[in-house]
Design an enzyme around this catalytic site. Structure first.
Site, PDB file in Angstrom:
ATOM      1  N   HIS A   1     -16.053  -9.335   9.177  1.00  0.00           N
ATOM      2  CA  HIS A   1     -15.459 -10.276   8.768  1.00  0.00           C
ATOM      3  C   HIS A   1     -16.394 -11.752   9.498  1.00  0.00           C
ATOM      4  CE1 HIS A   1     -13.319 -13.792  10.796  1.00  0.00           C
ATOM      5  NE2 HIS A   1     -12.338 -13.011   9.924  1.00  0.00           N
TER       6      HIS A   1
ATOM      7  N   ASP B   1     -18.701 -15.182  15.635  1.00  0.00           N
ATOM      8  CA  ASP B   1     -17.951 -14.456  14.883  1.00  0.00           C
ATOM      9  C   ASP B   1     -18.205 -12.703  15.377  1.00  0.00           C
ATOM     10  OD1 ASP B   1     -16.147 -12.588  12.651  1.00  0.00           O
ATOM     11  OD2 ASP B   1     -15.701 -14.590  11.966  1.00  0.00           O
TER      12      ASP B   1
ATOM     13  N   SER C   1      -9.209 -17.515   8.872  1.00  0.00           N
ATOM     14  CA  SER C   1     -10.573 -17.135   9.171  1.00  0.00           C
ATOM     15  C   SER C   1     -11.171 -17.321   7.350  1.00  0.00           C
ATOM     16  CB  SER C   1     -10.749 -15.763   8.812  1.00  0.00           C
ATOM     17  OG  SER C   1     -10.135 -15.609  10.438  1.00  0.00           O
TER      18      SER C   1
END
Length: 671
Positions: free
Chosen positions: A128, A55, A471
């Site tokens: 994220h 990620d 996600s």
């Protein structure tokens, strides 16, 4: 030591508390413990399982990554802690046991990383990667909350005692706001997966999706995850945020778990109180700014600047509102072009004190959450019409936006409109996604170098943030997969996947079919086998196992080019098997014009003798012949095969459309 060379086709994108209670993982009741069904306790909270997350990096200072009370790093671990900008070896610990970054692919396209946009290190500047990592395996953190104290409670990952390995392959897009997402070059992603395999991870979690459809032999996640399968490493991927368009799925290889996104039984309520005493109860918000009185209420179209087209003013586009008419008022705007947060900024810039953001007719009553800079709430189309009728019914309309509260919500789960859906664009015989999991407004750790909205003018900072996307659903399944692996260390990755699929639920908490974002029943093209149920997955009774060689024989039929990419030592037979006969727990028959036979093999993973009976619920226009209809097992590990022959109805009542049904083996305990 090159096995194959493929061109870089472009860039992957990141697919962006209460959820673990909702799926039953935190039920530590006496009855459950007595029955041996407390998955967290049985798995020792994922102790010594290693989850690799590919990620945007990690914010290592987050309390979610504390190593207090954890044992030394497993001796089997071969990874490293790679130093870089604002990241050194001391940022790794007994929780974050490894961290690397991959930037060569990014360099080839964009040049050097801009230090004002990202860290040239495993440190996360976006949020994220920190969010997904802590959702999978974050420690339990009390009193965690989003900005303004919203959603306060205990934040935790699915496997809080599992180890975490960080592989940063996603970077800020040069010259673009962080809210536009990261870019993850496929060569960087593949290099990350390759290192993760060598380092010794048990689970790979990739909340990434490619923007364009690629065949399996050009899909680096498919290639990398097939390599991982040789080491019995399970890869969990997000389904993508391309919904509600059909055939919009990412990550459709049958050896990965593809996860859709759905909502949970909690919403953040912020009703609108009108001056006539009527309350629009279905108002939703995560705005941290409270309103404690009534204010004049106006419709954006009626307070537009001179010469501004009405449709632009209705949507509160930049520089459309007249400050003389807006000052000190609440403004009703409709969703449309531009970011929702920017509409609140336009209202604030014109002197407004609050925003009611209304859905248009196409969006219906879909819920949108945004961390606005002023007091704000969102209402569905029906609520908007009621507000408009009130505005035009009185000379001096007023309103108030009530403070945000967490409230229970039914029906749940429900499918998110953005969740990508089938049919499978690479092999129509394989049903994707596989399962759905919570992916709407999930609270998890956040990078303090970012902001709640990730917009360049947002200077706010938060340790935890509410975020939505497939996600977020992907690491829910990654965490549970680590627990299942801890409880069943001898299971294959296909057995874990089968357990998650065959125990998934297709009904909501009102015992009705899971709804899509429209309020209509969703289909398996949206939720796959259903909403995952971690506790039930730990004791599925039977599993549909698939060996690595089974996948290679499947590729002989579907994509023999991928066999060369993984240096497979296999001779494809002259007579290729039907892809329908891959021992997948679900299946799709794309064209049922005559009898089609599907063969499956189930393996007993339950202690003791058992007798299973077959049942089914067929869709209209289809009939079935099954042999045998009863299976009797004497021991664990015993397997039996069965066949299902499907026939189209004689009257051809269903043509040129997909219909859906289910089949089940049950011994009374396992369904």
């Amino acid at each position: 030591e090159v096995v194959s060379v493929i061109p870089s086709h472009g860039k992957y994108r990141s697919q962006t508390t209460r959820s673990w209670d909702f799926v039953g993982l935190n039920d530590h009741s006496w009855n459950r413990a007595q029955m041996g069904d407390d998955l967290l306790l049985n798995a020792q909270y994922g102790k010594n399982q290693i989850i690799g997350v590919v990620d945007s990096g990690v914010w290592p200072e987050s309390a979610s990554f504390s190593d207090v009370g954890m044992d030394p790093v497993p001796k089997t671990w071969k990874g490293i802690c790679q130093e870089g900008v604002a990241f050194n070896k001391s940022h790794c610990n007994r929780k974050i046991i490894g961290a690397r970054y991959y930037v060569k692919g990014f360099y080839n396209v964009f040049g050097a990383v801009n230090p004002s946009e990202d860290y040239l290190s495993p440190r996360d500047a976006d949020g994220h990667g920190t969010h997904t990592a802590s959702t999978a395996t974050g420690r339990q953190v009390p009193n965690a909350a989003a900005l303004g104290g919203i959603a306060i409670g205990i934040a935790s990952g699915g496997a809080p005692m599992a180890r975490l390995a960080i592989y940063k392959a996603c970077w800020a897009m040069p010259g673009k706001p962080k809210s536009d997402g990261n870019t993850c070059m496929d060569e960087d992603v593949l290099a990350a997966i390759d290192d993760a395999i060598g380092d010794g991870v048990d689970i790979l979690s990739l909340s990434l999706g490619f923007n364009e459809h690629s065949p399996l032999d050009q899909d680096v996640i498919a290639i990398g995850s097939l390599h991982a399968a040789t080491k019995n490493i399970l890869t969990v991927c997000s389904a993508g945020n391309g919904g509600p368009s059909p055939a919009s799925l990412a990550n459709i290889a049958p050896w990965v778990i593809t996860v859709a996104a759905s909502g949970i039984d909690r919403q953040f309520s912020s009703p609108v109180l009108l001056g006539n005493g009527m309350k629009i109860q279905k108002g939703y918000s995560i705005s941290p700014y409270a309103m404690n009185q009534m204010y004049p209420l106006v419709y954006a179209r009626d307070v537009a600047r001179l010469g501004v087209p009405q449709y632009l003013a209705t949507q509160c586009q930049p520089d459309t509102l007249d400050s003389y008419k807006v000052n000190g008022k609440i403004v009703l705007c409709f969703i449309g072009q531009g970011r929702n947060v920017d509409k609140g900024i336009e209202v604030s810039k014109a002197g407004g004190v609050g925003l009611i953001l209304a859905n248009n007719q196409d969006n219906g009553n879909t819920i949108f959450y945004d961390s606005h800079f002023i007091s704000a709430t969102g209402v569905g189309y029906d609520g908007a019409i009621t507000i408009l009728q009130y505005i035009y019914s009185t000379a001096y309309p007023t309103a108030g936006i009530l403070p945000v509260q967490s409230v229970s919500y039914t029906p749940a789960p429900f499918m998110a409109g953005y969740s990508s859906r089938g049919p499978n664009h690479v092999d129509a015989h394989i049903l994707k996604p596989d399962v759905t999991a919570p992916g709407l407004q999930i609270l998890a750790a956040w990078s303090e170098a970012s902001s709640p909205t990730k917009l360049p003018y947002d200077r706010r900072s938060t340790k935890f943030n509410l975020y939505s996307g497939t996600s977020m659903s992907c690491p829910h399944v990654s965490g549970v997969a680590a627990l299942l692996r801890a409880v069943h260390p001898n299971w294959s990755i296909s057995a874990i996947k089968s357990a998650l699929m065959t125990t998934a639920s297709v009904t909501d908490n009102l015992n009705n079919p899971i709804q899509d974002y429209t309020g209509n029943p969703a289909t398996p093209f949206v939720f796959g086998s259903g909403h995952f149920q971690p506790i039930k997955a730990s004791d599925p009774g039977l599993v549909y196992d698939i060996s690595y060689d089974d996948y290679l024989h499947y590729l002989c039929t579907i994509n023999p080019g991928l066999l060369n990419k993984v240096n497979a030592k296999i001779n494809c037979p002259n007579q290729l098997a039907s892809p329908l006969n891959l021992n997948y727990p679900s299946f799709v028959i794309p064209n049922l014009y005559g009898p089609v036979t599907v063969t499956r093999t189930v393996t007993n993973v339950f202690d003791g003798q058992s007798r299973y009976e077959f049942s089914w619920n067929l869709p209209q226009g289809v009939s079935i012949l099954v042999s045998p209809t009863v299976l009797v097992f004497d021991q664990v590990g015993q397997s039996f095969s069965f066949t299902m022959t499907m026939f189209p109805a004689n009257d051809y009542s269903v043509r040129n459309q997909y219909v859906f049904g289910w089949y089940m083996w049950s011994d009374g305990r396992h369904l």
